[in-house]
Design an enzyme around this catalytic site. Sequence first.
Site, PDB file in Angstrom:
ATOM      1  N   GLY A  29       2.489  52.054  10.314  1.00 26.26           N
ATOM      2  CA  GLY A  29       2.006  51.177   9.227  1.00 26.26           C
ATOM      3  C   GLY A  29       3.101  50.403   8.484  1.00 26.26           C
ATOM      4  CB  SER A 101       5.909  52.172  14.022  1.00 25.00           C
ATOM      5  OG  SER A 101       6.055  50.815  13.993  1.00 25.00           O
ATOM      6  CD1 TRP A 102       5.144  54.264   7.576  1.00 21.63           C
ATOM      7  CD2 TRP A 102       6.645  53.334   6.825  1.00 21.63           C
ATOM      8  NE1 TRP A 102       5.068  54.925   6.318  1.00 21.63           N
ATOM      9  CE2 TRP A 102       6.300  54.307   5.940  1.00 21.63           C
ATOM     10  CE3 TRP A 102       7.874  52.637   6.845  1.00 21.63           C
ATOM     11  CZ2 TRP A 102       7.043  54.254   4.701  1.00 21.63           C
ATOM     12  CZ3 TRP A 102       8.744  52.785   5.417  1.00 21.63           C
ATOM     13  CH2 TRP A 102       8.099  53.707   4.395  1.00 21.63           C
ATOM     14  CG  ASP A 256       9.303  47.698  20.106  1.00 21.78           C
ATOM     15  OD1 ASP A 256       9.048  46.722  19.861  1.00 21.78           O
ATOM     16  OD2 ASP A 256       9.356  48.876  19.841  1.00 21.78           O
ATOM     17  CG  HIS A 284       6.357  48.718  18.401  1.00 21.90           C
ATOM     18  ND1 HIS A 284       7.563  48.943  17.943  1.00 21.90           N
ATOM     19  CD2 HIS A 284       5.257  49.025  17.381  1.00 21.90           C
ATOM     20  CE1 HIS A 284       7.431  49.351  16.558  1.00 21.90           C
ATOM     21  NE2 HIS A 284       6.133  49.585  16.537  1.00 21.90           N
TER      22      HIS A 284
END
Length: 308
Positions: A29, A101-102, A256, A284
Site C-alpha cells: 500500500g 512493495s510498500w 516491473d 509488480h
Amino acid sequence: MLDVGDGNLVHWETAGNPDGKPAVVLHGGPGSGCTPSWRRFFDPDAYRVVLFDQRGCGRSTPHASDPAVDLSTNTTHHLLADIEALRRHLGVDRWLVFGGSWGSTLGLAYGERHPDRVSEMVLFSVVTSTHREVEWVTRDMGRVFPERWARFRDGVPPADRDGSLVDAYARLLASPDPAVRERAARDWCAWEDTHVAIRADHKPDPRYEDPRFRMVFARLVTHYWRHAAFLEDGILLREAGVLAGIPGVLAHGRLDVSGPPDIAWQLAQVWPGCELTLVDDAGHGTGEPGMADVLVAATDRFAAADDG
C-alpha cells in the site's frame, strides 16, 4: 486488537503452527491491509505466521477512510513501533520478516532499526519510497502509459498539474466536499491499477470497486508518498550494511515498471549476503509469473535450515 497508543487499535492474527518458526507479514500500500492470501507463502506445519493490518487500514481502527481521522500519528516510525509492540505482545524473540512493495520499504526500515530481532528477510517487488521513486510513479511513468497518465494528471486543478501530483491529490482527498474526495480517490486508484499493468489481459484489482477501500488506500498512499515514507532520502540503501549477517532473499520482476529492478539490484550490492532473483516475464506483485515460486522456495529453505 492490540492497543498501540494514539487511539489506535491494530488488528492481528496468527496462522500455522503455534510452535513453528515465527514470521511477520508486512502488507503493501500503504493501506491495502493484510488479506488471508499472504498465508500461502508459508508451510503451515513449519511456520507461526503473524499477519496484521497497519494503522488506519484493514480491520484496524480508527479507519483512515474517514476523512476526520487524523494521520499525524500514522508514520513509518509509528508503524515500526507497532511491529515491535506486536512482537513483544506475542513473546517472539526473532522472526522472519516477509514483505512486498510498500511492505519491503517497511521491512527494510524495521530490519535496519532492529537487526537483532530479524532472523531472515524475504522481500519482493522491492521499493524504498524515496522522492525519486515517488516522482517516477506519479510523473515519469507517463512515458509508459501516456493516455492514462494524462487522465491521472488532469484529475487535479490546472494550476497544480506541473507541481507535485501527490500533494495535489492529498489536498483533494482532504476537501470538505465528499464528491471531490470520492472523485480524487477514484482517479488515484485508477492510476494505481495502471502502473502495475504490463499485460494485455490485466484485470483491475476488484478491491478498488469498494469506496471505503479506495478512500483509505488513496489517503494513506498519498500521505506516505508526499513525505517519502517519513525517512531521510536514500537512508535505506545507505544503512543496508547493518543487515550483514541476516540472510535475505529479494525477488523482483524483471519487467516491473512500477518499481524498476535497479532498486532491488542496488540494495543487493550493499547488503552483504543478500540474494537477488530477477524473475523473467514478471512485473509488480505476487500474481506475476514465477514470483510465488521464488518466495515459497525461500521460506521453505529458511524453515529447513532451522530444522537442521
